[in-house]
Design a protein around this motif. Sequence first.
Motif, PDB file in Angstrom:
ATOM      1  N   LEU A 130       0.804  -1.385   0.061  1.00 53.70           N
ATOM      2  CA  LEU A 130       0.123  -0.045  -0.120  1.00 53.70           C
ATOM      3  C   LEU A 130       1.043   1.283  -0.079  1.00 53.70           C
ATOM      4  O   LEU A 130       0.661   2.076  -0.733  1.00 53.70           O
ATOM      5  CB  LEU A 130      -0.774  -0.019   1.165  1.00 53.70           C
ATOM      6  CG  LEU A 130      -2.072   1.066   1.154  1.00 53.70           C
ATOM      7  CD1 LEU A 130      -2.903   1.038   0.088  1.00 53.70           C
ATOM      8  CD2 LEU A 130      -2.555   0.890   2.643  1.00 53.70           C
ATOM      9  N   GLU A 131       1.866   1.168   0.886  1.00 56.16           N
ATOM     10  CA  GLU A 131       2.703   2.322   0.945  1.00 56.16           C
ATOM     11  C   GLU A 131       3.570   2.529  -0.316  1.00 56.16           C
ATOM     12  O   GLU A 131       3.736   3.630  -1.044  1.00 56.16           O
ATOM     13  CB  GLU A 131       3.739   2.210   1.971  1.00 56.16           C
ATOM     14  CG  GLU A 131       4.929   3.210   2.205  1.00 56.16           C
ATOM     15  CD  GLU A 131       5.790   3.022   3.368  1.00 56.16           C
ATOM     16  OE1 GLU A 131       6.934   3.767   3.300  1.00 56.16           O
ATOM     17  OE2 GLU A 131       5.493   2.147   4.179  1.00 56.16           O
ATOM     18  N   TYR A 132       4.193   1.532  -0.956  1.00 56.50           N
ATOM     19  CA  TYR A 132       5.187   1.828  -2.117  1.00 56.50           C
ATOM     20  C   TYR A 132       4.473   1.780  -3.673  1.00 56.50           C
ATOM     21  O   TYR A 132       4.558   2.603  -4.273  1.00 56.50           O
ATOM     22  CB  TYR A 132       6.168   0.596  -1.959  1.00 56.50           C
ATOM     23  CG  TYR A 132       7.329   1.040  -1.111  1.00 56.50           C
ATOM     24  CD1 TYR A 132       7.926   1.994  -1.021  1.00 56.50           C
ATOM     25  CD2 TYR A 132       7.470  -0.024   0.055  1.00 56.50           C
ATOM     26  CE1 TYR A 132       9.015   2.278   0.068  1.00 56.50           C
ATOM     27  CE2 TYR A 132       8.625  -0.032   0.952  1.00 56.50           C
ATOM     28  CZ  TYR A 132       9.541   1.147   0.839  1.00 56.50           C
ATOM     29  OH  TYR A 132      10.334   1.518   1.807  1.00 56.50           O
ATOM     30  N   ILE A 408      -7.271   7.463  -2.110  1.00 57.43           N
ATOM     31  CA  ILE A 408      -6.592   6.269  -1.157  1.00 57.43           C
ATOM     32  C   ILE A 408      -5.258   7.025  -0.568  1.00 57.43           C
ATOM     33  O   ILE A 408      -4.627   6.278   0.043  1.00 57.43           O
ATOM     34  CB  ILE A 408      -6.073   5.316  -2.162  1.00 57.43           C
ATOM     35  CG1 ILE A 408      -5.371   5.420  -3.142  1.00 57.43           C
ATOM     36  CG2 ILE A 408      -7.633   4.389  -2.403  1.00 57.43           C
ATOM     37  CD1 ILE A 408      -5.088   4.084  -3.954  1.00 57.43           C
ATOM     38  N   SER A 409      -4.994   8.503  -0.683  1.00 56.66           N
ATOM     39  CA  SER A 409      -3.909   8.943  -0.114  1.00 56.66           C
ATOM     40  C   SER A 409      -3.833   8.815   1.611  1.00 56.66           C
ATOM     41  O   SER A 409      -2.775   8.495   2.090  1.00 56.66           O
ATOM     42  CB  SER A 409      -3.583  10.388  -0.476  1.00 56.66           C
ATOM     43  OG  SER A 409      -4.764  11.172   0.073  1.00 56.66           O
ATOM     44  N   ASP A 410      -5.170   9.028   1.922  1.00 58.70           N
ATOM     45  CA  ASP A 410      -5.135   8.697   3.467  1.00 58.70           C
ATOM     46  C   ASP A 410      -4.834   7.260   3.941  1.00 58.70           C
ATOM     47  O   ASP A 410      -4.170   6.989   4.885  1.00 58.70           O
ATOM     48  CB  ASP A 410      -6.540   9.192   3.990  1.00 58.70           C
ATOM     49  CG  ASP A 410      -6.583  10.747   4.043  1.00 58.70           C
ATOM     50  OD1 ASP A 410      -5.418  11.459   3.827  1.00 58.70           O
ATOM     51  OD2 ASP A 410      -7.700  11.061   4.345  1.00 58.70           O
ATOM     52  N   LEU A 411      -5.142   6.184   3.156  1.00 55.57           N
ATOM     53  CA  LEU A 411      -5.030   4.889   3.425  1.00 55.57           C
ATOM     54  C   LEU A 411      -3.572   4.503   3.094  1.00 55.57           C
ATOM     55  O   LEU A 411      -3.009   3.826   3.930  1.00 55.57           O
ATOM     56  CB  LEU A 411      -5.688   4.037   2.296  1.00 55.57           C
ATOM     57  CG  LEU A 411      -7.410   4.287   2.121  1.00 55.57           C
ATOM     58  CD1 LEU A 411      -8.043   3.062   1.453  1.00 55.57           C
ATOM     59  CD2 LEU A 411      -8.044   4.163   3.784  1.00 55.57           C
ATOM     60  N   VAL A 412      -2.912   5.332   2.488  1.00 54.81           N
ATOM     61  CA  VAL A 412      -1.360   5.127   2.436  1.00 54.81           C
ATOM     62  C   VAL A 412      -0.771   5.602   3.411  1.00 54.81           C
ATOM     63  O   VAL A 412       0.141   4.831   4.102  1.00 54.81           O
ATOM     64  CB  VAL A 412      -0.740   5.818   1.098  1.00 54.81           C
ATOM     65  CG1 VAL A 412       0.826   5.740   1.237  1.00 54.81           C
ATOM     66  CG2 VAL A 412      -1.207   5.283  -0.143  1.00 54.81           C
ATOM     67  N   SER A 413      -1.168   6.665   4.121  1.00 59.17           N
ATOM     68  CA  SER A 413      -0.619   7.205   5.156  1.00 59.17           C
ATOM     69  C   SER A 413      -0.903   6.343   6.383  1.00 59.17           C
ATOM     70  O   SER A 413      -0.299   5.935   7.681  1.00 59.17           O
ATOM     71  CB  SER A 413      -1.135   8.647   5.625  1.00 59.17           C
ATOM     72  OG  SER A 413      -0.635   9.601   4.735  1.00 59.17           O
ATOM     73  N   SER A 488     -13.912   5.428   1.376  1.00 55.46           N
ATOM     74  CA  SER A 488     -12.341   5.194   2.146  1.00 55.46           C
ATOM     75  C   SER A 488     -12.453   3.914   3.000  1.00 55.46           C
ATOM     76  O   SER A 488     -11.466   3.119   2.957  1.00 55.46           O
ATOM     77  CB  SER A 488     -12.217   6.283   2.772  1.00 55.46           C
ATOM     78  OG  SER A 488     -11.911   7.532   2.047  1.00 55.46           O
ATOM     79  N   ALA A 489     -13.650   3.940   3.572  1.00 53.60           N
ATOM     80  CA  ALA A 489     -13.847   2.861   4.707  1.00 53.60           C
ATOM     81  C   ALA A 489     -13.949   1.362   3.928  1.00 53.60           C
ATOM     82  O   ALA A 489     -13.279   0.378   4.373  1.00 53.60           O
ATOM     83  CB  ALA A 489     -14.944   2.879   5.645  1.00 53.60           C
TER      84      ALA A 489
END
Length: 521
Positions: A130-132, A408-413, A488-489
Amino acid sequence: MTNSRRAHSSKDGSFTEIRSSARRKPLDQIVAEFETHGLKRSLTATQLVLLGVGSTIGAGIYVMTGTAAAEYAGPSIIISFVIAALACLFTAFSYGELASCMPVSGSAYSYAYVSMGEGAAWTVGWLLLLEYGISCAAVASGLSGYATSLLDSFGWHIPDFLHQATIQTVPGSGGTAVTIGARFDLVAVIAIAVVSTWLAKGVQESARINVIIVCIKVGVLFVFAGCGLLALHPTYWHPFIPPSQGGFRFGVPGIFRAASVIFFAYVGFEAVSTAASEARNPTRDVPIGIIGSLLICTLVYICVASILIGVVPYQQLNVADPLAIAVQAMHQPWLALLVNIGATIGLCSVLMGLLYGQIRVFFTMSRDGLVSPLFSHVNPKTQTPVKGTVIVGVVVALATATLPIDIISDLVSIGTATAFGIVCFTVIWQRNAHPDMPRPFSVPLGGIVVRGIWIGVSPALGILFAVVMTLPLFVDMFHALAGGNPVSALLLATYALFGAAIYYGYSRRNSHMGNTDLLRS
């Protein structure tokens, strides 16, 4: 009799699943794998620092700074950068200690395998995807926008349907709607193909290209800051902390919400830890690369953000290209072109660093049997995982060209902060489980002993900051869910379920640790 056997079998199966997910990788196995990975060890400390800088300075400063200032913090975005930097710094100390005593490619995944077991390791590996991986798609999407604008300034117009994603989101009063159209972000696909080719040719060649790109983009940012000093309006910095408007809009809560947004801008420094297997002297150079790149990026971020807020009122910065708005206010046409070039080239190095990190994490997971063996196949000529590079490049390219990345930027964080917290916990666990293990680099600030358990100050603060970074994100997510916007959820839940399905359907059965357990029994 039959029923009791079935019940016994069911209990044994449940126990086996729990035991398999809790099995840890021994430290001597980590060391043995480090000696036999087959990758070329060529990266110096300077190259590792530049890898971290190249992976970090990008979309965060070119895009997110404006949105975070306009929506949440105002001029106090500078404090938000410091808070996010502190959250990363304590984690960077933990990464430095672990990398100095366990120089492996898998980063947080490998550390979790040693401290918390296979199930936690898979969870971290899935969070790192998810991060990379998702971050790669987001960066490639931003690069596509800047490259299109740059080409347009030279008279080369790219049709909209060739630089926009197939699926897009449209915010409205009834929540976020999704639209599908005849669009395909070809510009982003080409960018990913070029960067993947660089990485496949060899890590040393990629490092040389990265040095050039980092020098260009950091130089452009300092030229922007230098020109901005001549166009500052000190009144734009007042009030430094705008009065709260409720929720996370301005005031002190807004500072922390902005920190959780721009936290995403710092995650690239972690890519240095994935390069441990290819560093010449990993026990010394990797900690230098991690901490050094973080400090340099923080300095650049604060300088550029201060100038940005001082040149343009923060209310006008809720746009995709806040630096372009600032350049227009300076009335310097040549600088606008220079910033566009710097953004386009700079995002290439971010894309390179994130792709590199994802490929190396999959490389290590593949050697453990948790993903396909294709990801750990090393080409004897280039001494790089060419097949894994191609697969990751194709998947990221398709995701960028078709999917709506912005939601999905918040999900990455969230994924990043969780992985950071696990890394910090691993330091505490390692200190208690292996107190005599050589540690060329140790976390600063010492620790306290509570009932015989050592608790490090730096790792504990790293965990605390990870929680602080995620709380505003979860609060906003639940508010959106209660308000009828479940996007998002649902994405977070779907991603988690998909990861669990892969682990129990493939990874647990093909784990090399699992096969070892079977041989022993």
